[in-house]
Write a protein that holds these residues in place. Structure first.
Motif, PDB file in Angstrom:
ATOM      1  N   GLY A  37       0.827  -1.201   0.000  1.00 49.84           N
ATOM      2  CA  GLY A  37       0.000   0.000   0.000  1.00 49.84           C
ATOM      3  C   GLY A  37       0.854   1.241   0.000  1.00 49.84           C
ATOM      4  O   GLY A  37       1.237   1.752  -1.046  1.00 49.84           O
ATOM      5  N   SER A  38       1.190   1.723   1.184  1.00 44.06           N
ATOM      6  CA  SER A  38       2.014   2.923   1.308  1.00 44.06           C
ATOM      7  C   SER A  38       3.443   2.626   0.887  1.00 44.06           C
ATOM      8  O   SER A  38       3.829   1.470   0.695  1.00 44.06           O
ATOM      9  CB  SER A  38       2.006   3.407   2.758  1.00 44.06           C
ATOM     10  N   ILE A  39       4.226   3.663   0.759  1.00 50.47           N
ATOM     11  CA  ILE A  39       5.625   3.484   0.360  1.00 50.47           C
ATOM     12  C   ILE A  39       6.375   2.627   1.376  1.00 50.47           C
ATOM     13  O   ILE A  39       7.165   1.763   1.012  1.00 50.47           O
ATOM     14  CB  ILE A  39       6.315   4.857   0.162  1.00 50.47           C
ATOM     15  N   GLU A  40       6.096   2.842   2.666  1.00 50.96           N
ATOM     16  CA  GLU A  40       6.772   2.044   3.692  1.00 50.96           C
ATOM     17  C   GLU A  40       6.346   0.584   3.630  1.00 50.96           C
ATOM     18  O   GLU A  40       7.189  -0.318   3.693  1.00 50.96           O
ATOM     19  CB  GLU A  40       6.480   2.618   5.084  1.00 50.96           C
ATOM     20  N   GLU A  41       5.041   0.339   3.478  1.00 51.43           N
ATOM     21  CA  GLU A  41       4.549  -1.037   3.378  1.00 51.43           C
ATOM     22  C   GLU A  41       5.108  -1.713   2.127  1.00 51.43           C
ATOM     23  O   GLU A  41       5.504  -2.881   2.164  1.00 51.43           O
ATOM     24  CB  GLU A  41       3.027  -1.052   3.321  1.00 51.43           C
ATOM     25  N   GLY A  42       5.117  -0.981   1.023  1.00 51.48           N
ATOM     26  CA  GLY A  42       5.582  -1.551  -0.236  1.00 51.48           C
ATOM     27  C   GLY A  42       7.042  -1.957  -0.176  1.00 51.48           C
ATOM     28  O   GLY A  42       7.417  -3.044  -0.628  1.00 51.48           O
TER      29      GLY A  42
ATOM     30  N   GLU B  65       7.427  -5.027   2.070  1.00 51.11           N
ATOM     31  CA  GLU B  65       6.924  -6.250   1.439  1.00 51.11           C
ATOM     32  C   GLU B  65       7.883  -6.768   0.371  1.00 51.11           C
ATOM     33  O   GLU B  65       8.136  -7.967   0.276  1.00 51.11           O
ATOM     34  CB  GLU B  65       5.545  -6.003   0.814  1.00 51.11           C
ATOM     35  N   LEU B  66       8.425  -5.866  -0.444  1.00 49.35           N
ATOM     36  CA  LEU B  66       9.346  -6.306  -1.486  1.00 49.35           C
ATOM     37  C   LEU B  66      10.654  -6.822  -0.908  1.00 49.35           C
ATOM     38  O   LEU B  66      11.227  -7.800  -1.394  1.00 49.35           O
ATOM     39  CB  LEU B  66       9.608  -5.177  -2.489  1.00 49.35           C
ATOM     40  N   LEU B  67      11.138  -6.176   0.136  1.00 52.23           N
ATOM     41  CA  LEU B  67      12.347  -6.677   0.792  1.00 52.23           C
ATOM     42  C   LEU B  67      12.091  -8.061   1.379  1.00 52.23           C
ATOM     43  O   LEU B  67      12.936  -8.965   1.287  1.00 52.23           O
ATOM     44  CB  LEU B  67      12.787  -5.711   1.894  1.00 52.23           C
ATOM     45  N   THR B  68      10.921  -8.234   1.981  1.00 50.29           N
ATOM     46  CA  THR B  68      10.566  -9.546   2.535  1.00 50.29           C
ATOM     47  C   THR B  68      10.532 -10.592   1.440  1.00 50.29           C
ATOM     48  O   THR B  68      11.022 -11.724   1.617  1.00 50.29           O
ATOM     49  CB  THR B  68       9.193  -9.477   3.241  1.00 50.29           C
ATOM     50  N   ALA B  69       9.968 -10.255   0.280  1.00 48.35           N
ATOM     51  CA  ALA B  69       9.898 -11.191  -0.845  1.00 48.35           C
ATOM     52  C   ALA B  69      11.292 -11.611  -1.292  1.00 48.35           C
ATOM     53  O   ALA B  69      11.562 -12.794  -1.529  1.00 48.35           O
ATOM     54  CB  ALA B  69       9.146 -10.555  -2.014  1.00 48.35           C
ATOM     55  N   ILE B  70      12.182 -10.643  -1.392  1.00 47.26           N
ATOM     56  CA  ILE B  70      13.545 -10.922  -1.846  1.00 47.26           C
ATOM     57  C   ILE B  70      14.275 -11.826  -0.864  1.00 47.26           C
ATOM     58  O   ILE B  70      14.941 -12.795  -1.253  1.00 47.26           O
ATOM     59  CB  ILE B  70      14.313  -9.610  -2.050  1.00 47.26           C
ATOM     60  N   PHE B  71      14.132 -11.545   0.428  1.00 51.17           N
ATOM     61  CA  PHE B  71      14.823 -12.359   1.422  1.00 51.17           C
ATOM     62  C   PHE B  71      14.200 -13.750   1.541  1.00 51.17           C
ATOM     63  O   PHE B  71      14.906 -14.735   1.787  1.00 51.17           O
ATOM     64  CB  PHE B  71      14.841 -11.655   2.770  1.00 51.17           C
ATOM     65  N   GLU B  72      12.885 -13.854   1.349  1.00 52.75           N
ATOM     66  CA  GLU B  72      12.251 -15.169   1.368  1.00 52.75           C
ATOM     67  C   GLU B  72      12.755 -16.020   0.198  1.00 52.75           C
ATOM     68  O   GLU B  72      13.033 -17.212   0.351  1.00 52.75           O
ATOM     69  CB  GLU B  72      10.727 -15.032   1.294  1.00 52.75           C
ATOM     70  N   TYR B  73      12.863 -15.401  -0.965  1.00 53.88           N
ATOM     71  CA  TYR B  73      13.393 -16.126  -2.127  1.00 53.88           C
ATOM     72  C   TYR B  73      14.838 -16.555  -1.874  1.00 53.88           C
ATOM     73  O   TYR B  73      15.227 -17.686  -2.188  1.00 53.88           O
ATOM     74  CB  TYR B  73      13.325 -15.262  -3.384  1.00 53.88           C
TER      75      TYR B  73
ATOM     76  N   THR C 257      14.609  -9.764  10.500  1.00 56.46           N
ATOM     77  CA  THR C 257      13.533  -8.781  10.700  1.00 56.46           C
ATOM     78  C   THR C 257      14.102  -7.385  10.940  1.00 56.46           C
ATOM     79  O   THR C 257      13.640  -6.399  10.362  1.00 56.46           O
ATOM     80  CB  THR C 257      12.635  -9.189  11.877  1.00 56.46           C
ATOM     81  N   LYS C 258      15.120  -7.305  11.792  1.00 57.66           N
ATOM     82  CA  LYS C 258      15.729  -6.001  12.075  1.00 57.66           C
ATOM     83  C   LYS C 258      16.390  -5.422  10.827  1.00 57.66           C
ATOM     84  O   LYS C 258      16.353  -4.207  10.601  1.00 57.66           O
ATOM     85  CB  LYS C 258      16.751  -6.141  13.203  1.00 57.66           C
ATOM     86  N   MET C 259      16.994  -6.289  10.019  1.00 58.33           N
ATOM     87  CA  MET C 259      17.659  -5.810   8.807  1.00 58.33           C
ATOM     88  C   MET C 259      16.635  -5.252   7.818  1.00 58.33           C
ATOM     89  O   MET C 259      16.848  -4.194   7.222  1.00 58.33           O
ATOM     90  CB  MET C 259      18.453  -6.949   8.161  1.00 58.33           C
ATOM     91  N   ILE C 260      15.503  -5.949   7.644  1.00 56.13           N
ATOM     92  CA  ILE C 260      14.462  -5.472   6.746  1.00 56.13           C
ATOM     93  C   ILE C 260      13.901  -4.138   7.230  1.00 56.13           C
ATOM     94  O   ILE C 260      13.703  -3.205   6.449  1.00 56.13           O
ATOM     95  CB  ILE C 260      13.335  -6.520   6.611  1.00 56.13           C
ATOM     96  N   GLU C 261      13.667  -4.042   8.539  1.00 60.32           N
ATOM     97  CA  GLU C 261      13.143  -2.793   9.085  1.00 60.32           C
ATOM     98  C   GLU C 261      14.146  -1.654   8.917  1.00 60.32           C
ATOM     99  O   GLU C 261      13.768  -0.522   8.585  1.00 60.32           O
ATOM    100  CB  GLU C 261      12.792  -2.969  10.569  1.00 60.32           C
TER     101      GLU C 261
END
Length: 235
Positions: A122-127, A130-138, A219-223
């Motif tokens: 949604g927002s720039i922060e959420e987006g 979410e994309l960072l989470t996707a990359i790290f999950e992959y 989690t801390k790194m993504i944040e």
């Protein structure tokens, strides 16, 4: 319910919708293929060629990740795949052609993860989160693949390959999102979204490698990366 649990549930819902759409498309294709197969049976030679390519791609992926581009030779890939060396050149012009096929495969795989998380951005922060989470999950499911796929092809070939590299595809995803956030007033109006897209991809590659070496909390790194990008991009 915590925010993390809500986000996870939303991502699962989005992923289910994406998979449902894909299954519907696959079913349509399969039906068409089934009708065609009644008239034309896949020859034994075609099946063997398809299987040999599958083996070569799996071997190339393994070796490019483990050894890197420069330390991997076509004969190494053939040997790892368990096929004759000549078979390699039935599928690829040279090692660079094989490497580019590997990078395209990795980009397609990552796109599935990005689609799932992008659906709930949604927002720039959420987006960004979410994309960072996707990359790290992959990356967790495919160790070393992104680092290998992001090898700069410009140092491998002096000519134009005519192929779009993963970095270009991923930078484009970021650019499109940044353009949307500019329109909603969340990103700076004078932001060069194309340049920013490439800078973000490079920062993720280097930051991710640093975090992996230092064994930083994911989690801390993504944040931390999310806050850094938001501060740099917001007006």
């Amino acid at each position: 319910m915590t925010m993390e649990e809500t986000g996870a549930r939303t991502r699962r819902t989005a992923q289910a919708a994406i998979l449902e759409d894909r299954e519907r498309d696959d079913a349509s294709v399969s039906a068409g293929e089934g009708e065609a197969s009644d008239a034309i049976q896949l020859s034994g030679a075609a099946r063997r060629k398809r299987e040999s390519r599958r083996k070569l791609m799996a071997a190339a992926r393994k070796l490019f990740v483990e050894r890197g581009y420069h330390e991997t030779r076509p004969q190494d890939i053939s040997r790892e795949a368990g096929v004759g060396h000549g078979t390699f050149y039935l599928h690829f012009e040279d090692k660079l052609d094989c490497f580019l096929a590997f990078t395209e495969e990795a980009a397609d795989e990552l796109h599935v993860f990005v689609e799932t998380h992008h659906a709930v951005a949604g927002s720039i922060e959420e987006g960004i989160r979410e994309l960072l989470t996707a990359i790290f999950e992959y990356s967790d499911e495919n160790p070393g693949v992104l680092a290998a796929a992001l090898t700069d092809v410009s140092v491998l070939s002096t000519g134009d390959t005519g192929r779009r590299m993963p970095v270009d595809r991923w930078a484009e995803v970021w650019s499109e999102l940044l353009e949307k956030w500019k329109e909603t007033g969340e990103a700076a109006p004078d932001l060069d979204v194309r340049m920013a897209g490439y800078l973000i991809v490079g920062a993720i590659k280097q930051g991710g490698a640093y975090g992996y070496r230092r064994k930083l909390d994911r989690t801390k790194m993504i944040e931390g990366m999310t806050r850094l990008f938001v501060r740099a991009l917001k007006k």
